[in-house]
Design a protein around this motif. Structure first.
Motif, PDB file in Angstrom:
ATOM      1  N   MET A   1      15.210  67.339  -5.005  1.00 17.97           N
ATOM      2  CA  MET A   1      14.142  66.562  -5.750  1.00 17.97           C
ATOM      3  C   MET A   1      13.027  66.396  -4.507  1.00 17.97           C
ATOM      4  O   MET A   1      11.736  66.582  -4.870  1.00 17.97           O
ATOM      5  N   PRO A   2      13.588  65.870  -3.234  1.00 14.94           N
ATOM      6  CA  PRO A   2      12.395  65.631  -2.304  1.00 14.94           C
ATOM      7  C   PRO A   2      11.251  66.924  -1.907  1.00 14.94           C
ATOM      8  O   PRO A   2      10.027  66.913  -1.913  1.00 14.94           O
ATOM      9  N   GLU A   3      12.030  68.038  -1.899  1.00 12.52           N
ATOM     10  CA  GLU A   3      11.611  69.363  -1.596  1.00 12.52           C
ATOM     11  C   GLU A   3      10.429  69.705  -2.643  1.00 12.52           C
ATOM     12  O   GLU A   3       9.466  70.321  -2.583  1.00 12.52           O
ATOM     13  N   ALA A   4      11.079  69.414  -3.936  1.00 12.38           N
ATOM     14  CA  ALA A   4      10.466  70.085  -5.087  1.00 12.38           C
ATOM     15  C   ALA A   4       9.145  69.051  -5.233  1.00 12.38           C
ATOM     16  O   ALA A   4       8.123  69.577  -5.636  1.00 12.38           O
ATOM     17  N   LEU A   5       9.196  67.915  -4.937  1.00 11.96           N
ATOM     18  CA  LEU A   5       8.004  67.066  -5.273  1.00 11.96           C
ATOM     19  C   LEU A   5       6.875  67.322  -4.084  1.00 11.96           C
ATOM     20  O   LEU A   5       5.707  67.056  -4.576  1.00 11.96           O
ATOM     21  N   ILE A   6       7.362  67.600  -2.943  1.00 10.50           N
ATOM     22  CA  ILE A   6       6.651  67.980  -1.765  1.00 10.50           C
ATOM     23  C   ILE A   6       5.647  69.178  -2.304  1.00 10.50           C
ATOM     24  O   ILE A   6       4.602  69.316  -2.014  1.00 10.50           O
ATOM     25  N   ALA A   7       6.476  70.164  -2.717  1.00 15.71           N
ATOM     26  CA  ALA A   7       5.925  71.260  -3.379  1.00 15.71           C
ATOM     27  C   ALA A   7       4.983  71.171  -4.449  1.00 15.71           C
ATOM     28  O   ALA A   7       3.752  71.897  -4.472  1.00 15.71           O
ATOM     29  N   LEU A   8       5.325  70.243  -5.346  1.00 19.39           N
ATOM     30  CA  LEU A   8       4.347  70.105  -6.533  1.00 19.39           C
ATOM     31  C   LEU A   8       3.192  69.296  -5.962  1.00 19.39           C
ATOM     32  O   LEU A   8       2.188  69.633  -6.652  1.00 19.39           O
ATOM     33  N   GLY A   9       3.547  68.366  -4.961  1.00 15.90           N
ATOM     34  CA  GLY A   9       2.354  67.852  -4.572  1.00 15.90           C
ATOM     35  C   GLY A   9       1.198  68.474  -4.027  1.00 15.90           C
ATOM     36  O   GLY A   9      -0.076  68.536  -4.030  1.00 15.90           O
ATOM     37  N   ILE A  10       1.631  69.496  -3.244  1.00 17.84           N
ATOM     38  CA  ILE A  10       0.890  70.616  -2.438  1.00 17.84           C
ATOM     39  C   ILE A  10       0.044  71.530  -3.524  1.00 17.84           C
ATOM     40  O   ILE A  10      -0.949  71.696  -3.478  1.00 17.84           O
ATOM     41  N   LEU A  11       0.976  71.829  -4.493  1.00 20.04           N
ATOM     42  CA  LEU A  11       0.373  72.520  -5.639  1.00 20.04           C
ATOM     43  C   LEU A  11      -0.563  71.882  -6.477  1.00 20.04           C
ATOM     44  O   LEU A  11      -1.607  72.691  -6.727  1.00 20.04           O
ATOM     45  N   ALA A  12      -0.558  70.556  -6.437  1.00 14.82           N
ATOM     46  CA  ALA A  12      -1.622  69.732  -7.308  1.00 14.82           C
ATOM     47  C   ALA A  12      -2.808  69.726  -6.358  1.00 14.82           C
ATOM     48  O   ALA A  12      -3.854  69.983  -6.892  1.00 14.82           O
ATOM     49  N   ILE A  13      -2.488  69.477  -5.261  1.00 17.29           N
ATOM     50  CA  ILE A  13      -3.989  69.513  -4.097  1.00 17.29           C
ATOM     51  C   ILE A  13      -4.585  70.579  -4.062  1.00 17.29           C
ATOM     52  O   ILE A  13      -5.928  70.789  -4.304  1.00 17.29           O
ATOM     53  N   ALA A  14      -3.843  71.667  -3.953  1.00 18.99           N
ATOM     54  CA  ALA A  14      -4.416  72.988  -3.906  1.00 18.99           C
ATOM     55  C   ALA A  14      -5.047  73.535  -5.323  1.00 18.99           C
ATOM     56  O   ALA A  14      -6.250  74.029  -5.196  1.00 18.99           O
ATOM     57  N   ILE A  15      -4.740  73.091  -6.460  1.00 18.15           N
ATOM     58  CA  ILE A  15      -5.238  73.258  -7.684  1.00 18.15           C
ATOM     59  C   ILE A  15      -6.778  72.525  -7.891  1.00 18.15           C
ATOM     60  O   ILE A  15      -7.745  72.994  -8.196  1.00 18.15           O
ATOM     61  N   GLU A  16      -6.484  71.191  -7.372  1.00 16.36           N
ATOM     62  CA  GLU A  16      -7.588  70.335  -7.324  1.00 16.36           C
ATOM     63  C   GLU A  16      -8.890  70.909  -6.395  1.00 16.36           C
ATOM     64  O   GLU A  16      -9.997  70.828  -6.780  1.00 16.36           O
ATOM     65  N   ALA A  17      -8.401  71.376  -5.103  1.00 13.97           N
ATOM     66  CA  ALA A  17      -9.308  71.648  -4.143  1.00 13.97           C
ATOM     67  C   ALA A  17      -9.628  73.008  -4.511  1.00 13.97           C
ATOM     68  O   ALA A  17     -11.086  73.532  -4.583  1.00 13.97           O
ATOM     69  N   GLY A  18      -8.959  74.120  -4.779  1.00 11.71           N
ATOM     70  CA  GLY A  18      -9.332  75.589  -5.000  1.00 11.71           C
ATOM     71  C   GLY A  18     -10.004  75.748  -6.308  1.00 11.71           C
ATOM     72  O   GLY A  18     -10.973  76.701  -6.510  1.00 11.71           O
ATOM     73  N   ILE A  19      -9.586  75.161  -7.373  1.00 12.09           N
ATOM     74  CA  ILE A  19      -9.899  75.717  -8.674  1.00 12.09           C
ATOM     75  C   ILE A  19     -10.887  74.630  -9.099  1.00 12.09           C
ATOM     76  O   ILE A  19     -11.981  75.034  -9.679  1.00 12.09           O
ATOM     77  N   LEU A  20     -10.570  73.466  -9.262  1.00  6.59           N
ATOM     78  CA  LEU A  20     -11.353  72.443  -9.503  1.00  6.59           C
ATOM     79  C   LEU A  20     -12.581  71.809  -8.967  1.00  6.59           C
ATOM     80  O   LEU A  20     -13.457  71.387  -9.137  1.00  6.59           O
ATOM     81  N   GLY A  21     -12.534  72.140  -7.435  1.00  6.06           N
ATOM     82  CA  GLY A  21     -13.576  71.736  -6.343  1.00  6.06           C
ATOM     83  C   GLY A  21     -13.658  70.615  -6.176  1.00  6.06           C
ATOM     84  O   GLY A  21     -14.750  69.869  -6.122  1.00  6.06           O
ATOM     85  N   PHE A  22     -12.510  69.656  -6.276  1.00  2.48           N
ATOM     86  CA  PHE A  22     -12.531  68.206  -6.381  1.00  2.48           C
ATOM     87  C   PHE A  22     -13.540  67.463  -7.574  1.00  2.48           C
ATOM     88  O   PHE A  22     -14.143  66.580  -7.115  1.00  2.48           O
ATOM     89  N   ALA A  23     -13.564  68.193  -8.511  1.00  7.76           N
ATOM     90  CA  ALA A  23     -14.397  67.698  -9.616  1.00  7.76           C
ATOM     91  C   ALA A  23     -14.023  66.509 -10.371  1.00  7.76           C
ATOM     92  O   ALA A  23     -14.494  65.641 -10.645  1.00  7.76           O
ATOM     93  N   THR A  24     -12.568  66.352 -10.410  1.00  9.92           N
ATOM     94  CA  THR A  24     -11.785  65.321 -11.294  1.00  9.92           C
ATOM     95  C   THR A  24     -11.302  64.378 -10.283  1.00  9.92           C
ATOM     96  O   THR A  24     -11.101  63.164 -10.754  1.00  9.92           O
ATOM     97  N   LEU A  25     -10.751  64.791  -9.261  1.00  8.60           N
ATOM     98  CA  LEU A  25     -10.009  63.756  -8.698  1.00  8.60           C
ATOM     99  C   LEU A  25      -8.624  63.495  -8.828  1.00  8.60           C
ATOM    100  O   LEU A  25      -7.696  62.944  -7.986  1.00  8.60           O
ATOM    101  N   PHE A  26      -8.560  63.716 -10.312  1.00  9.80           N
ATOM    102  CA  PHE A  26      -7.167  63.183 -10.770  1.00  9.80           C
ATOM    103  C   PHE A  26      -6.084  63.985 -10.145  1.00  9.80           C
ATOM    104  O   PHE A  26      -5.010  63.348  -9.664  1.00  9.80           O
ATOM    105  N   LEU A  27      -6.032  65.235 -10.090  1.00  6.41           N
ATOM    106  CA  LEU A  27      -4.999  65.987  -9.525  1.00  6.41           C
ATOM    107  C   LEU A  27      -4.791  65.837  -8.003  1.00  6.41           C
ATOM    108  O   LEU A  27      -3.699  65.865  -7.355  1.00  6.41           O
ATOM    109  N   LEU A  28      -5.877  65.159  -7.260  1.00  4.30           N
ATOM    110  CA  LEU A  28      -5.656  65.045  -5.956  1.00  4.30           C
ATOM    111  C   LEU A  28      -4.879  63.835  -5.755  1.00  4.30           C
ATOM    112  O   LEU A  28      -3.892  63.663  -4.920  1.00  4.30           O
ATOM    113  N   PHE A  29      -5.162  62.579  -6.288  1.00  2.00           N
ATOM    114  CA  PHE A  29      -4.356  61.613  -6.462  1.00  2.00           C
ATOM    115  C   PHE A  29      -2.835  61.587  -6.679  1.00  2.00           C
ATOM    116  O   PHE A  29      -1.810  61.205  -6.420  1.00  2.00           O
TER     117      PHE A  29
END
Length: 160
Positions: free
Chosen positions: A8-36
């Motif tokens: 679980m810790p490693e999976a959460l770290i990976a999911l967190g990085i994935l969510a931040i990457a999607i917010e930054a790369g695809i959404l361009g920090f437009a919503t900030l929801f996935l960042l938080f």
């Protein structure tokens, strides 16, 4: 699902990085929801990994939720200000510097037109005109917008 629970810790770290990457790369920090949510998930995974939190579903859900809300409250205004900063850039164009003769009189009240490259462009004064420019005056383009050319009399463009 068992793999996620046992790691679980490693999976959460990976999911967190994935969510931040999607917010930054695809959404361009437009919503900030996935960042938080991503940061909350990442912090929860790290806290579980170093032993500060128990690696259970309940702890993970509560921790991700609380840390996401706390991060959103703390960082919302600074992030909003970053999003609102706009740096207007002057567009460059191959039309700037083009010179031609006016097809009709040009003043602040009366615009002219010019056919160039198969398009009928609206010709507008590029500077305040002390007097109207008569038909046939040689002008040079100083700026361009969609469908419009801003011009000044050719002799005034070289004065200053």
């Amino acid at each position: 699902m068992d793999l996620f629970t046992t790691n679980m810790p490693e999976a959460l770290i990976a999911l967190g990085i994935l969510a931040i990457a999607i917010e930054a790369g695809i959404l361009g920090f437009a919503t900030l929801f996935l960042l938080f949510v991503g940061l909350g998930t990442l912090f929860t995974g790290i806290a579980m990994r170093i032993g500060l939190l128990d690696a259970s579903w309940t702890t993970a859900l509560v921790s991700v939720g609380l840390s996401s809300v706390i991060l959103a409250i703390v960082a919302w205004q600074p992030m909003r200000r970053l999003q609102e900063k706009v740096h207007p850039q002057r567009q460059t164009s191959d039309f700037v510097g083009l010179s031609f003769n006016l097809t009709s009189e040009l003043s602040a009240d009366q615009l002219s037109s010019y056919r160039y490259s198969g398009i009928l462009w609206t010709v507008k004064p590029g500077a305040k005109l002390p007097q109207p420019l008569p038909k046939g005056t040689k002008v040079v383009v100083t700026a361009v917008e969609v469908g419009g050319l801003y011009v000044v009399a050719e002799n005034s463009s070289t004065d200053g």
